[in-house]
Design a protein around this motif. Sequence first.
Motif, PDB file in Angstrom:
ATOM      1  N   PRO A  59       0.805  -1.226   0.000  1.00  0.00           N
ATOM      2  CA  PRO A  59       0.000   0.000   0.000  1.00  0.00           C
ATOM      3  C   PRO A  59       0.837   1.275   0.000  1.00  0.00           C
ATOM      4  CG  PRO A  59      -0.038  -1.042   2.162  1.00  0.00           C
ATOM      5  CD  PRO A  59       0.625  -2.010   1.238  1.00  0.00           C
ATOM      6  N   ARG A  60       2.139   1.152   0.217  1.00  0.00           N
ATOM      7  CA  ARG A  60       2.997   2.343   0.177  1.00  0.00           C
ATOM      8  C   ARG A  60       3.293   2.783  -1.246  1.00  0.00           C
ATOM      9  NH1 ARG A  60       7.776  -0.167   3.666  1.00  0.00           N
ATOM     10  NH2 ARG A  60       7.440  -1.648   1.958  1.00  0.00           N
ATOM     11  N   VAL A  61       2.927   1.964  -2.221  1.00  0.00           N
ATOM     12  CA  VAL A  61       3.218   2.255  -3.624  1.00  0.00           C
ATOM     13  C   VAL A  61       1.949   2.726  -4.319  1.00  0.00           C
ATOM     14  CG1 VAL A  61       4.040   1.320  -5.817  1.00  0.00           C
ATOM     15  CG2 VAL A  61       5.054   0.534  -3.652  1.00  0.00           C
ATOM     16  N   ARG A  62       2.030   3.880  -4.975  1.00  0.00           N
ATOM     17  CA  ARG A  62       0.924   4.387  -5.774  1.00  0.00           C
ATOM     18  C   ARG A  62       1.425   4.705  -7.180  1.00  0.00           C
ATOM     19  NH1 ARG A  62      -1.444   9.138  -4.708  1.00  0.00           N
ATOM     20  NH2 ARG A  62       0.012  10.006  -3.177  1.00  0.00           N
ATOM     21  N   CYS A  63       0.495   4.794  -8.111  1.00  0.00           N
ATOM     22  CA  CYS A  63       0.854   5.110  -9.496  1.00  0.00           C
ATOM     23  C   CYS A  63      -0.173   6.057 -10.101  1.00  0.00           C
ATOM     24  CB  CYS A  63       0.968   3.839 -10.337  1.00  0.00           C
ATOM     25  SG  CYS A  63       1.342   4.151 -12.086  1.00  0.00           S
ATOM     26  N   ILE A  64       0.325   7.095 -10.733  1.00  0.00           N
ATOM     27  CA  ILE A  64      -0.518   7.996 -11.521  1.00  0.00           C
ATOM     28  C   ILE A  64      -0.097   7.815 -12.977  1.00  0.00           C
ATOM     29  CG2 ILE A  64      -1.134  10.386 -12.034  1.00  0.00           C
ATOM     30  CD1 ILE A  64      -0.497  11.070  -9.127  1.00  0.00           C
ATOM     31  N   ARG A  65      -1.015   7.298 -13.784  1.00  0.00           N
ATOM     32  CA  ARG A  65      -0.731   7.125 -15.208  1.00  0.00           C
ATOM     33  C   ARG A  65      -1.374   8.265 -15.987  1.00  0.00           C
ATOM     34  NH1 ARG A  65      -3.452   2.542 -19.072  1.00  0.00           N
ATOM     35  NH2 ARG A  65      -2.486   3.190 -21.048  1.00  0.00           N
ATOM     36  N   ARG A  66      -0.552   9.028 -16.680  1.00  0.00           N
ATOM     37  CA  ARG A  66      -1.038  10.193 -17.415  1.00  0.00           C
ATOM     38  C   ARG A  66      -1.130   9.864 -18.908  1.00  0.00           C
ATOM     39  NH1 ARG A  66       1.739  15.609 -16.011  1.00  0.00           N
ATOM     40  NH2 ARG A  66       3.401  14.765 -17.328  1.00  0.00           N
ATOM     41  N   VAL A  67      -2.273  10.162 -19.492  1.00  0.00           N
ATOM     42  CA  VAL A  67      -2.495   9.890 -20.910  1.00  0.00           C
ATOM     43  C   VAL A  67      -2.728  11.208 -21.634  1.00  0.00           C
ATOM     44  CG1 VAL A  67      -3.957   8.721 -22.605  1.00  0.00           C
ATOM     45  CG2 VAL A  67      -3.467   7.614 -20.397  1.00  0.00           C
ATOM     46  N   GLY A  68      -2.050  11.406 -22.748  1.00  0.00           N
ATOM     47  CA  GLY A  68      -2.247  12.609 -23.544  1.00  0.00           C
ATOM     48  C   GLY A  68      -1.416  13.793 -23.120  1.00  0.00           C
ATOM     49  N   ARG A  69      -0.507  13.610 -22.170  1.00  0.00           N
ATOM     50  CA  ARG A  69       0.358  14.702 -21.758  1.00  0.00           C
ATOM     51  C   ARG A  69       1.664  14.120 -21.227  1.00  0.00           C
ATOM     52  NH1 ARG A  69      -3.386  13.562 -18.043  1.00  0.00           N
ATOM     53  NH2 ARG A  69      -2.977  13.793 -15.820  1.00  0.00           N
ATOM     54  N   ARG A  70       2.741  14.877 -21.383  1.00  0.00           N
ATOM     55  CA  ARG A  70       4.046  14.435 -20.934  1.00  0.00           C
ATOM     56  C   ARG A  70       4.835  15.607 -20.380  1.00  0.00           C
ATOM     57  NH1 ARG A  70       7.280  11.074 -25.363  1.00  0.00           N
ATOM     58  NH2 ARG A  70       8.828  11.292 -23.706  1.00  0.00           N
ATOM     59  N   GLY A  71       5.864  15.309 -19.624  1.00  0.00           N
ATOM     60  CA  GLY A  71       6.740  16.354 -19.107  1.00  0.00           C
ATOM     61  C   GLY A  71       7.106  16.089 -17.666  1.00  0.00           C
ATOM     62  N   LEU A  72       8.392  16.169 -17.360  1.00  0.00           N
ATOM     63  CA  LEU A  72       8.850  15.861 -16.010  1.00  0.00           C
ATOM     64  C   LEU A  72       8.286  16.843 -14.982  1.00  0.00           C
ATOM     65  CD1 LEU A  72      12.316  14.670 -14.911  1.00  0.00           C
ATOM     66  CD2 LEU A  72      11.315  16.632 -13.746  1.00  0.00           C
ATOM     67  N   SER A  73       8.350  18.135 -15.282  1.00  0.00           N
ATOM     68  CA  SER A  73       7.889  19.123 -14.298  1.00  0.00           C
ATOM     69  C   SER A  73       6.414  18.963 -13.967  1.00  0.00           C
ATOM     70  CB  SER A  73       8.157  20.539 -14.821  1.00  0.00           C
ATOM     71  OG  SER A  73       9.544  20.809 -14.857  1.00  0.00           O
ATOM     72  N   SER A  74       5.584  18.816 -14.986  1.00  0.00           N
ATOM     73  CA  SER A  74       4.150  18.657 -14.726  1.00  0.00           C
ATOM     74  C   SER A  74       3.864  17.343 -14.013  1.00  0.00           C
ATOM     75  CB  SER A  74       3.357  18.747 -16.028  1.00  0.00           C
ATOM     76  OG  SER A  74       3.763  17.741 -16.944  1.00  0.00           O
ATOM     77  N   ALA A  75       4.676  16.311 -14.289  1.00  0.00           N
ATOM     78  CA  ALA A  75       4.504  15.037 -13.590  1.00  0.00           C
ATOM     79  C   ALA A  75       4.805  15.196 -12.103  1.00  0.00           C
ATOM     80  CB  ALA A  75       5.413  13.973 -14.206  1.00  0.00           C
ATOM     81  N   VAL A  76       5.867  15.916 -11.792  1.00  0.00           N
ATOM     82  CA  VAL A  76       6.215  16.158 -10.387  1.00  0.00           C
ATOM     83  C   VAL A  76       5.102  16.933  -9.686  1.00  0.00           C
ATOM     84  CG1 VAL A  76       7.779  17.425  -8.857  1.00  0.00           C
ATOM     85  CG2 VAL A  76       8.711  16.044 -10.708  1.00  0.00           C
TER      86      VAL A  76
END
Length: 360
Positions: A59-76
Amino acid sequence: MALALTVVVPCYNERANVAPMVAALEKTLAGLAWEVVFVDDNSPDGTSAEAKRIAQTDPRVRCIRRVGRRGLSSAVIEGALSSAAEHIAVIDGDMQHDETRLPLMLQAVQGGADVAVGSRHVEGGDSSGLSSPLRVKLSEAGIRVAQMVTHTSISDPMSGFFLLRRELFDSLAARLTGQGFKILLDLILASPSVLNIVEVPYKFRPRLAGESKLDVLVLTQFAGLLLDKALRGTVPLRFISFALVGVIGVLVNLIVLQLASTAGADFGKAQTIGTVVAMVVNFQLNNQLTYRAQRLKGGRAWRGLALFMIVCGLGAIANIGIATTLYAENGHSLLSGAAGAAVGVVWNYAVSSTLVWRVR
């Protein structure tokens, strides 16, 4: 026990590093209430699937999968804003940052620092893990420019490895551009007051799996970030990027115009050749830089180029017409060509987002 730390891991094509990252954090953060959030930009290698597989039993692991957008800064930014922990750490998903330094970074912030930054350039640090002389030169150039702009003595303002209080991140989030790769620099420039930054030395490891994302285009995005901050966000960063590419297109247009004229082509024909070449160059640069998050590949890239040239052909007609008319009046080929090319740049920007690189 209250959640003390969220580790945000922006990633793309890092499937092989997901399990090693979780294992390394488990060892390093033993005794601490922590979680890790993998923010995956829809990696084709199944990075998000691997993170979710582990999350089923941890349960300590989570994932956000982003579709249609990319970029390290926005991911952070998305990963950090999903956190309820007291502190947030950011670390690359390639295992090149030394996660064993996180406890020291946490201690520094708990001791009064606003931000603790993992640095390769203070005593005890090491950047030998950079994979090529080009990466070293790009990194060094970026650091020098960032130091001048931020007016700080921080030795590694380009670092992607840092830790801060969630409350501070939340207060600065609305000021961030969310563009490019240098989120720490974005945070420093976004703060209305000077941040108390403590640097913690670490040794930058060689990459064991996946591919490096650092290239010349990253520094171009870095330049766009600095311009955005200088203009205080009054002009969209995407327009700034498109304008920078447009300047290159104008130069290409003029160079080809001169070459064609020297080869004996009349002005109208020379300007036509220059316009077509500039359009192709603009498409390629915008596809790699301005619309990196919606980058067209394979057959879609060829179709996009065809659409770009067809639609922008209308702008090219105005380009050539205006340039030819001005040339007939003043006889200055460079000035006339520049005016015509500028018309083409404005038209290209107007149609690009809605027709060529629209989000599908």
